[in-house]
Design an enzyme around this catalytic site. Structure first.
Site, PDB file in Angstrom:
ATOM      1  N   ASP A 194      81.199  22.650  81.346  1.00 37.59           N
ATOM      2  CA  ASP A 194      81.750  23.783  80.599  1.00 37.59           C
ATOM      3  C   ASP A 194      82.748  24.606  81.400  1.00 37.59           C
ATOM      4  O   ASP A 194      82.987  25.782  81.076  1.00 37.59           O
ATOM      5  CB  ASP A 194      80.613  24.691  80.105  1.00 37.59           C
ATOM      6  N   ASP A 199      80.767  19.521  71.944  1.00 35.88           N
ATOM      7  CA  ASP A 199      81.343  20.727  72.539  1.00 35.88           C
ATOM      8  C   ASP A 199      82.347  20.402  73.643  1.00 35.88           C
ATOM      9  O   ASP A 199      83.284  21.170  73.903  1.00 35.88           O
ATOM     10  CB  ASP A 199      80.252  21.617  73.153  1.00 35.88           C
TER      11      ASP A 199
END
Length: 398
Positions: free
Chosen positions: A116, A178
């Site tokens: 991320d 994601d």
């Protein structure tokens, strides 16, 4: 008055009424941007949680609950501040944006194995560099891109998600939808002095995701498991959706946004086509107000939470999709839907106003684990103000 005069007056009246009707239906994005700017300034003055970052606000609370800098959400608050500065040219917001961005530097001071880094650092340092050209921001972003690339498995063709789960839960190579959002960091780095192979990694990740994450009905798995030795697809599952085969709203939103961004960065038509397929599958399942339930297959609908964060992500993605598409009819279609989504998010139902310090209400983080359900969430605010700014830029161009 003769017949010609009467006809002329009626035509003027009709034109005036039509103009008034048009004005009534127009969306005042500047008014809502001003609202976001005021909210940002208020949070700057009231949030004092040392080196932590705003994350969510419970339903009946007014102030942000916070999380540490290492959490995936840390980039959204400084990103909001950069967007608020961009919208206002308020130097106090610029100063706060720089302060919170600087606080994130510790993320790169130790070995990082997080998929991320795009969320964490491109939303903050990326926007900061875009607006200031601060060379220190560029240096850190290039380092972050190199760190993200270490999670890439060339045999599989994707970046590994959640490395700790592979070790602790004996999971094979796995990738979540994601991760499409984190590819923007790699594309940026490849264009700004980083290794050219970063571009190839991002493209291959998107191609592999396109092949294995998308089901025959153009909905997406949340997680896909691969054999890390030969790259074979093992299975698709969920982590935050209702079931493995259900349509988790925010997962679909990440896909729409991610493939739209990949088309912008590569010009590969298959990425545009995929974004459109995912968008159409999402849109056809929406309720009347265009704000999705957290999962479209939850049997409790309509008595189940909405997810304003997914709506904000998709609104931003559709605006970009409309600006990239050369077909005027398709472009207007997605722009119109995005504006209606923003109108709904900007209604009394979803704006927080004086209820709390966030922009929006009614987002859902992780319903299966009963975490952040029907609350205000920082990334909903980030993509909401991003969409508003994008609409402003498109409108001023047109």
């Amino acid at each position: 008055m003769n017949k010609i005069s009467v006809l002329f007056v009626l035509m003027l009246m009709s034109k005036s009424m039509f103009s008034q009707e048009q004005n009534k239906d127009q969306f005042d994005y500047q008014k809502v941007l001003d609202y976001c700017i005021d909210k940002s300034l208020h949070t700057v003055s009231s949030f004092n949680d040392n080196d932590k970052f705003p994350r969510y606000i419970e339903t009946d609370a007014t102030h942000w609950e916070s999380d540490k800098v290492e959490n995936w959400i840390s980039g959204f608050w400084p990103g909001i501040l950069w967007y608020s500065f961009e919208a206002s040219n308020n130097l106090a917001l610029k100063q706060s944006a720089a302060l919170y961005t600087q606080k994130q530097q510790v993320v790169m001071d130790k070995p990082i194995r997080s998929h991320d880094l795009g969320f964490m650092l491109y939303c903050s340092y990326g926007n900061g560099y875009r607006l200031t050209k601060n060379s220190a921001y560029k240096t850190l972003l290039l380092s972050a891109a190199d760190s993200l690339a270490t999670l890439y498995n060339p045999t599989v063709g994707t970046i590994l998600s959640w490395p700790s789960k592979r070790k602790n839960n004996n999971w094979p190579h796995h990738t979540i939808i994601d991760n499409m959002m984190n590819l923007e960091l790699l594309f940026w780095a490849a264009k700004n002095g980083g290794a050219k192979n970063l571009y190839n990694i991002a493209v291959k990740h998107a191609e592999t995701t396109m092949k294995h994450h998308i089901r025959t009905d153009n909905t997406t798995y949340h997680v896909v498991f691969y054999n890390d030795k030969n790259g074979d697809f093992i299975k698709g599952k969920t982590h935050q959706g209702y079931t493995d085969d259900s349509l988790w709203a925010r997962g679909q939103a990440w896909g729409i946004y991610g493939f739209t961004m990949c088309y912008r960065e590569t010009g590969k038509v298959e990425f545009m086509e995929t974004a459109i397929k995912l968008a159409d599958a999402y849109i056809k399942n929406l309720p009347n107000d265009l704000i999705p339930y957290w999962d479209f297959n939850d049997p409790s609908i309509p008595n189940t939470p909405r997810d304003a964060s997914a709506a904000a992500v998709v609104a931003s993605a559709l605006l970009e999709l409309s600006s990239l598409n050369t077909d005027a009819l398709i472009s207007e279609k997605y722009k119109g839907i995005a504006i209606k989504m923003l109108q709904s998010l900007s209604s009394d139902m979803y704006l927080s106003k004086d209820k709390n310090n966030a922009f929006l209400l009614h987002s859902t983080g992780n319903k299966p684990k009963n975490r952040e359900v029907d609350v205000s969430i920082i990334y909903a605010d980030y993509y909401y103000i991003e969409a508003l700014l994008l609409l402003k830029k498109i409108s001023l161009k047109g």
